[in-house]
Scaffold this active site. Structure first.
Site, mmCIF file in Angstrom:
data_model
loop_
_atom_site.group_PDB
_atom_site.id
_atom_site.type_symbol
_atom_site.label_atom_id
_atom_site.label_comp_id
_atom_site.label_asym_id
_atom_site.label_seq_id
_atom_site.Cartn_x
_atom_site.Cartn_y
_atom_site.Cartn_z
ATOM 1 N N ASP A 42 46.544 41.289 38.905
ATOM 2 C CA ASP A 42 45.128 41.383 38.519
ATOM 3 C C ASP A 42 44.887 42.509 37.511
ATOM 4 O O ASP A 42 44.090 43.425 37.749
ATOM 5 C CB ASP A 42 44.242 41.620 39.748
ATOM 6 C CG ASP A 42 44.430 40.584 40.834
ATOM 7 O OD1 ASP A 42 44.554 39.393 40.494
ATOM 8 O OD2 ASP A 42 44.461 40.964 42.022
ATOM 9 N N GLU A 209 38.123 31.872 41.153
ATOM 10 C CA GLU A 209 37.873 33.297 41.370
ATOM 11 C C GLU A 209 38.203 34.087 40.099
ATOM 12 O O GLU A 209 38.561 33.520 39.064
ATOM 13 C CB GLU A 209 38.698 33.814 42.544
ATOM 14 C CG GLU A 209 40.191 33.606 42.406
ATOM 15 C CD GLU A 209 40.951 33.935 43.687
ATOM 16 O OE1 GLU A 209 40.329 34.338 44.683
ATOM 17 O OE2 GLU A 209 42.196 33.782 43.679
#
Length: 322
Positions: A42, A209
């Site tokens: 991420d 997401e």
């Protein structure tokens, strides 16, 4: 026998019209070659005012990497020496996820998530720094939170300024991607802010997401990760994108299908050794746009690594990776 041969011929003709895995693979470029500390999850990347590049990520107390040229990356510890105490309200280890780094008004702002796997008892926090370097951050607590009674999940922040206001996209599963307005002074959600709905999938578990919104030309572009992360070589993450003339939507793909109805152009998917690209962000450097993400390396036991690809834009304004 003739019927068998005819059926085989027809089947071969149909298969010839379908893209093979190899044909599909070549449409996706490999990430930019990098060296040094490549392990990441991420990522959010920025070219700091001091000339260094920094990448913050899930892992550690917001793990940090530094680079002088964007190619050789070195481990730089963590954003924080230890977790702020309030993080333990959301998990037992004080483990932060999916940070987002931005710069405005002479200050770096680091947004991040705290939660636990499979729960939407979650919160987004914010910290500030004058330099953006690890070890220099001051935490300011919660920005926005969600509870198990909510139909959204307050993780995966992505902040953007638009039309004189500050906005934060967020969301993971739980009916998808949302957005709220932030107070630019505090960096926190405006009290009573409307929770806008930007994207979702038609069916549970609404596997979308990691939103990130950028402006290009007259459009806002919503990048998001679809399907499943965090399973090494079995991950099915892929990055999709839609656009809107308003930061709060509605977002549609190039066919006009709304992202609230499962739309989204496929920007990057797994190919070769590069499995499950996602957890993406976008940063601008020297007049060029770059997509940062993680992928799982099939030639290294599914280890998550940093992917960097330049973004280019088609004549009709859609992003492609190079």
């Amino acid at each position: 026998m003739k019927r068998i041969r005819l059926a085989a011929t027809l089947a071969a003709a149909v298969l010839a019209l379908l893209p093979t895995t190899a044909q599909a693979d070549v449409t996706y470029p490999d990430p930019r070659p990098i060296t040094g500390q490549q392990i990441i999850h991420d990522p959010t990347v920025s070219h700091l005012k001091n000339g260094q590049y920094v990448a913050y990520s899930t892992g550690g107390v917001i793990g940090a990497r530094l680079s002088k040229d964007g190619r050789q990356w070195d481990d730089a510890g963590n954003a924080f020496a230890e977790p702020p105490s309030w993080w333990y309200e959301y998990n037992d280890t004080g483990d932060p996820w999916a940070p987002d780094l931005s710069y405005r008004d002479g200050t770096y702002w680091l947004y991040y998530s705290v939660s636990s796997w499979g729960s939407n008892h979650s919160a987004i926090g914010v910290a500030t720094s004058r330099s953006g370097l690890p070890g220099t951050w001051t935490d300011h607590g919660k920005v926005f939170s969600s509870e198990k009674t909510d139909t959204w999940n307050a993780i995966d922040p992505g902040v953007i300024r638009a039309d004189g206001k500050l906005w934060m996209a967020f969301g993971s599963y739980w009916t998808g991607i949302r957005m709220v307005e932030l107070d630019p002074e505090t960096g926190k959600a405006v009290p009573g802010a409307t929770v806008h709905h930007l994207a979702t999938r038609p069916d549970a578990p609404y596997a979308v997401e990691g939103p990130y919104v950028v402006r290009h030309g007259r459009y806002y572009y919503l990048f998001a990760s679809y399907d499943t992360c965090c399973s090494g070589v079995n991950s099915t993450y892929r990055i999709r994108v839609g656009r809107s003339t308003s930061v709060t939507g509605p977002y549609v793909d190039s066919t006009g299908k709304p992202l609230l109805e499962g739309g989204g152009d496929l920007l990057l998917a797994g190919h070769g050794r590069y499995i499950g690209p996602g957890g993406q962000s976008v940063f601008r450097d020297k007049g060029r746009d770059w997509l940062a993400y993680h992928y799982y390396d099939a030639e290294d036991n599914g280890t998550p690594k940093l992917g960097l690809n330049e973004l280019s834009w088609t004549k009709d304004g859609w992003p492609t990776v190079r």
